[in-house]
Scaffold this motif. Structure first.
Motif, PDB file in Angstrom:
ATOM      1  N   UNK A  71       0.792  -1.136   0.114  1.00  0.00           N
ATOM      2  CA  UNK A  71      -0.009   0.008  -0.001  1.00  0.00           C
ATOM      3  C   UNK A  71       0.940   1.267  -0.007  1.00  0.00           C
ATOM      4  N   UNK A  72       0.525   2.224  -0.981  1.00  0.00           N
ATOM      5  CA  UNK A  72       1.140   3.625  -0.957  1.00  0.00           C
ATOM      6  C   UNK A  72      -0.135   4.308  -0.414  1.00  0.00           C
ATOM      7  N   UNK A  73       0.157   5.172   0.671  1.00  0.00           N
ATOM      8  CA  UNK A  73      -0.797   5.903   1.239  1.00  0.00           C
ATOM      9  C   UNK A  73      -0.405   7.444   1.435  1.00  0.00           C
ATOM     10  N   UNK A  74      -1.104   8.392   0.814  1.00  0.00           N
ATOM     11  CA  UNK A  74      -0.649   9.561   1.008  1.00  0.00           C
ATOM     12  C   UNK A  74      -1.459  10.441   1.638  1.00  0.00           C
ATOM     13  N   UNK A  75      -1.135  11.477   2.597  1.00  0.00           N
ATOM     14  CA  UNK A  75      -1.945  11.894   3.898  1.00  0.00           C
ATOM     15  C   UNK A  75      -1.358  13.305   3.778  1.00  0.00           C
ATOM     16  N   UNK A  76      -2.410  14.187   4.197  1.00  0.00           N
ATOM     17  CA  UNK A  76      -2.045  15.669   4.292  1.00  0.00           C
ATOM     18  C   UNK A  76      -2.850  16.376   5.285  1.00  0.00           C
ATOM     19  N   UNK A  77      -2.333  17.478   5.657  1.00  0.00           N
ATOM     20  CA  UNK A  77      -3.069  18.546   6.512  1.00  0.00           C
ATOM     21  C   UNK A  77      -4.127  19.296   6.088  1.00  0.00           C
ATOM     22  N   UNK A  78      -4.076  19.298   4.714  1.00  0.00           N
ATOM     23  CA  UNK A  78      -5.189  20.610   3.992  1.00  0.00           C
ATOM     24  C   UNK A  78      -6.684  19.932   4.189  1.00  0.00           C
ATOM     25  N   UNK A  79      -6.860  18.674   4.172  1.00  0.00           N
ATOM     26  CA  UNK A  79      -8.059  17.980   3.950  1.00  0.00           C
ATOM     27  C   UNK A  79      -7.972  16.464   4.809  1.00  0.00           C
ATOM     28  N   UNK A  80      -9.083  15.742   4.440  1.00  0.00           N
ATOM     29  CA  UNK A  80      -9.127  14.309   5.039  1.00  0.00           C
ATOM     30  C   UNK A  80      -9.048  13.213   3.884  1.00  0.00           C
ATOM     31  N   UNK A  81      -8.547  13.651   2.764  1.00  0.00           N
ATOM     32  CA  UNK A  81      -8.695  12.963   1.678  1.00  0.00           C
ATOM     33  C   UNK A  81      -7.340  12.175   1.782  1.00  0.00           C
ATOM     34  N   UNK A  82      -7.553  10.861   1.439  1.00  0.00           N
ATOM     35  CA  UNK A  82      -6.518   9.759   1.357  1.00  0.00           C
ATOM     36  C   UNK A  82      -6.229   9.389   0.017  1.00  0.00           C
ATOM     37  N   UNK A  83      -5.129   9.480  -0.593  1.00  0.00           N
ATOM     38  CA  UNK A  83      -4.766   8.995  -1.948  1.00  0.00           C
ATOM     39  C   UNK A  83      -4.166   7.626  -1.801  1.00  0.00           C
ATOM     40  N   UNK A  84      -4.615   6.575  -2.242  1.00  0.00           N
ATOM     41  CA  UNK A  84      -3.938   5.274  -2.377  1.00  0.00           C
ATOM     42  C   UNK A  84      -3.676   4.750  -3.468  1.00  0.00           C
ATOM     43  N   UNK A  85      -2.461   3.740  -3.362  1.00  0.00           N
ATOM     44  CA  UNK A  85      -2.371   3.001  -4.456  1.00  0.00           C
ATOM     45  C   UNK A  85      -1.650   1.698  -3.811  1.00  0.00           C
ATOM     46  N   UNK A  86      -2.738   0.478  -4.089  1.00  0.00           N
ATOM     47  CA  UNK A  86      -2.680  -0.823  -3.668  1.00  0.00           C
ATOM     48  C   UNK A  86      -2.220  -1.779  -4.863  1.00  0.00           C
ATOM     49  N   UNK A  87      -1.170  -2.832  -4.281  1.00  0.00           N
ATOM     50  CA  UNK A  87      -0.744  -3.721  -5.321  1.00  0.00           C
ATOM     51  C   UNK A  87      -0.910  -4.940  -4.534  1.00  0.00           C
ATOM     52  N   UNK A  88      -1.654  -5.843  -5.075  1.00  0.00           N
ATOM     53  CA  UNK A  88      -2.216  -7.139  -4.507  1.00  0.00           C
ATOM     54  C   UNK A  88      -1.688  -8.243  -5.327  1.00  0.00           C
ATOM     55  N   UNK A  89      -1.072  -9.276  -4.573  1.00  0.00           N
ATOM     56  CA  UNK A  89      -0.493 -10.601  -5.276  1.00  0.00           C
ATOM     57  C   UNK A  89      -1.215 -11.708  -4.548  1.00  0.00           C
ATOM     58  N   UNK A  90      -1.685 -12.583  -5.201  1.00  0.00           N
ATOM     59  CA  UNK A  90      -2.446 -13.541  -4.638  1.00  0.00           C
ATOM     60  C   UNK A  90      -2.560 -14.625  -5.633  1.00  0.00           C
ATOM     61  N   UNK A  91      -3.243 -15.852  -5.366  1.00  0.00           N
ATOM     62  CA  UNK A  91      -3.678 -17.075  -5.995  1.00  0.00           C
ATOM     63  C   UNK A  91      -5.179 -17.271  -5.991  1.00  0.00           C
ATOM     64  N   UNK A  92      -5.796 -17.737  -7.074  1.00  0.00           N
ATOM     65  CA  UNK A  92      -7.205 -17.969  -7.213  1.00  0.00           C
ATOM     66  C   UNK A  92      -7.592 -19.177  -6.276  1.00  0.00           C
ATOM     67  N   UNK A  93      -8.548 -19.023  -5.839  1.00  0.00           N
ATOM     68  CA  UNK A  93      -8.887 -20.213  -4.885  1.00  0.00           C
ATOM     69  C   UNK A  93      -9.752 -21.243  -5.772  1.00  0.00           C
ATOM     70  N   UNK A  94     -10.316 -20.875  -6.857  1.00  0.00           N
ATOM     71  CA  UNK A  94     -11.106 -21.770  -7.679  1.00  0.00           C
ATOM     72  C   UNK A  94     -11.137 -21.181  -9.058  1.00  0.00           C
ATOM     73  N   UNK A  95     -11.970 -21.890 -10.125  1.00  0.00           N
ATOM     74  CA  UNK A  95     -11.763 -21.529 -11.269  1.00  0.00           C
ATOM     75  C   UNK A  95     -12.921 -20.193 -11.427  1.00  0.00           C
ATOM     76  N   UNK A  96     -12.302 -19.166 -11.849  1.00  0.00           N
ATOM     77  CA  UNK A  96     -12.956 -17.999 -11.934  1.00  0.00           C
ATOM     78  C   UNK A  96     -12.595 -16.853 -12.974  1.00  0.00           C
TER      79      UNK A  96
END
Length: 547
Positions: A44-69
């Protein structure tokens, strides 16, 4: 007095969690198990600031499938009344090649894969999103008016600020890259990899946790902290305090008991499983929150004159049970809270003696009796919303189950059970039947009746015990009557007092009927019959003499 009664801070912690059911509504059911992905790692990349409560995020997720999908489903809070998260882009792979279709409705982010995947195939996703968290990451001001950011994920609130599979059974390794104004310090799970000032007046802090954990204990804390690492920390495990700068003197003092707690529990359970133990003053809505290697405590814990030893012992015990060995699903929450409750008692017993343990168990028993009059629910419970599981059943009654196992099986076998259960499920998930099998294997006993009546059935034995003296045969005659509807089976200790130091101790090996008559020889006329003199049984009732 510490050692004779539960301290106020610990009571506040438990009561706070229990009372939140009236003020906070969360998901009514455990998150859907149809995610089609077993996440292995989050970045996770999380950008926070003091001007407002807006969060800017970038998520990279690595996983494996649990069934055919052909789809993958993640949990992420959607937009509602100007709060929640808006996803702008999802791509395939860490480098972001290939834009993917998705739908985002309420708390579900459904991603369409490029083609059907077989079970066990690798999936790499990158998600760009932003918004104002409606929960999960608490952005507010502390008691001094300073701005703070604290994650508070339990039980399934992580998805309000990070895309994830928000269930305790889907454990993953993870890392946070947090960018925030440079006057803040950042604490998180795991090891600090990097901290550097940026040219725009912000600071980047990178924390990485290489132990797979559930989302409920993945956190960041961002505030103006004063930090101290204690010199008496166990070897290779730095124990630190992270407190508001204004509370540095009382905070460092209040948290200073942590190293000794960590040493005891490491010896009793097994090696501490993480790289550090940070104890953090925070804005958590709970009295304490057991985030792995970065425990968050309520604000007053660092500044109050109340003794917080039992509160800290409870949260530190969670590092093994709840964090490392986790419940498969929330109905089995007692495997976290009951274990932390009783291990706190064991720690305090080692320091203050068995009499203090018995007093705490008696206090817990009183609370369980009172709770049972209001609730006809078992410990293993699918009640909703999930916050309702933060109750006396999960904490005190769960602790009492362990206490009765210890008293019935003996200290040596009980200790072996705790260590083996932890070893078997460290880094994994267990349910109550898994723990039952460990208990039976270590003790060589069939414990199915014990587990069924105490964990899967509500209530407790209510005893009306009548006794009289048979002067001719010099025996005490007892009738044990269970007044509750469901029959319980249990051993019962008896103490017969004949005045002065004259006592006869006896045991009924198995109270296994609604009405049971027994007798015991005595040397003199009894003055009193005492039930459960050594505090070994969870029950309600007393013995009374009859003519």
């Amino acid at each position: 007095m510490v050692g004779l009664m539960r301290n106020k801070s610990y009571l506040n912690s438990v009561m706070r969690k229990q009372l939140l059911t009236l003020a906070f509504i969360c998901s009514c059911l455990t998150m859907s198990a149809q995610a089609h992905i077993d996440v292995l790692h989050y970045r996770y990349q999380i950008d926070l600031n003091d001007k407002n409560d807006t969060l800017k995020g970038w998520a990279e997720i690595l996983g494996i499938t649990t069934d055919k999908t052909s789809t993958v489903e993640l949990d992420l809070s959607g937009l509602s009344k100007d709060k929640g998260m808006r996803v702008s882009l999802i791509t395939w792979g860490i480098l972001g090649s290939g834009v993917m279709d998705f739908t985002h409705h309420k708390d579900k982010l459904v991603i369409t894969l490029f083609h059907p995947y077989k079970k066990g195939d690798t999936i790499r996703l990158a998600i760009s999103y932003m918004g104002i968290p409606d929960d999960g990451l608490i952005i507010s001001k502390n008691k001094y008016g300073d701005r703070t950011f604290f994650a508070d994920n339990w039980p399934d609130r992580a998805h309000h600020w990070i895309p994830c599979v928000d269930r305790p059974d889907d454990k993953a390794t993870f890392e946070f890259y947090v960018t925030a104004p440079s006057h803040y310090s950042v604490i998180s799970n795991g090891t600090k990899i990097e901290e550097k000032l940026l040219s725009d007046g912000n600071k980047l802090t990178h924390w990485k946790e290489e132990t797979a954990l559930p989302t409920k204990v993945m956190v960041i804390g961002v505030a103006r902290f004063a930090v101290r690492t204690y010199k008496d920390s166990p070897a290779n495990i730095p124990v630190s305090a992270w407190v508001y700068q204004q509370d540095s003197i009382p905070g460092f003092r209040n948290y200073a008991v942590a190293p000794s707690i960590l040493k005891f529990l490491s010896d009793y359970i097994g090696p501490y499983p993480y790289e550090k133990l940070a104890n953090v003053q925070s804005k958590t809505i709970f009295g304490g929150m057991e985030n792995a290697s970065a425990i968050f405590y309520e604000e007053l814990s660092a500044s109050s004159d109340d003794n917080i030893e039992s509160l800290m012992a409870h949260e530190i015990a969670h590092q093994w049970f709840g964090d490392m060995a986790s419940e498969k699903s929330f109905p089995h929450l007692w495997l976290s809270e009951g274990f932390a409750t009783y291990l706190t008692h064991i720690y305090l017993e080692s320091k203050y003696g068995t009499d203090s343990l018995n007093k705490r168990m008696q206090n817990d028993r009183d609370e369980i009796i009172a709770f049972a009059k209001e609730s006809n629910r078992p410990i293993v419970d699918s009640v909703s919303p999930l916050m309702k599981l933060l109750n006396t059943n999960s904490y005190q009654k769960g602790g009492w189950i362990l206490h009765m196992l210890r008293r019935q099986l003996g200290d040596t076998i009980f200790h072996s059970i705790i260590r083996r259960y932890y070893t078997a499920y460290a880094g994994k998930n267990a349910d109550t039947r898994d723990f039952e099998r460990i208990c039976e294997s270590e003790s060589g006993k069939d414990l199915h009746v014990f587990f069924d009546q105490w964990l899967y059935s509500p209530g407790l034995p209510k005893l009306d015990v009548q006794w009289k003296y048979d002067e001719e045969n010099k025996r005490v005659l007892l009738t044990v009557h269970q007044t509750q509807h469901k029959l319980f089976v249990f051993p019962l200790e008896i103490e017969i007092w004949t005045g002065g130091t004259g006592t006869t101790k006896a045991q009924i090996p198995s109270v296994n009927a609604q009405d049971l008559q027994v007798s015991f020889p005595v040397t003199a006329k009894p003055l009193q019959v005492i039930l459960d003199p050594n505090t070994c049984l969870l029950f309600e009732g007393a013995a009374r003499v009859i003519k």
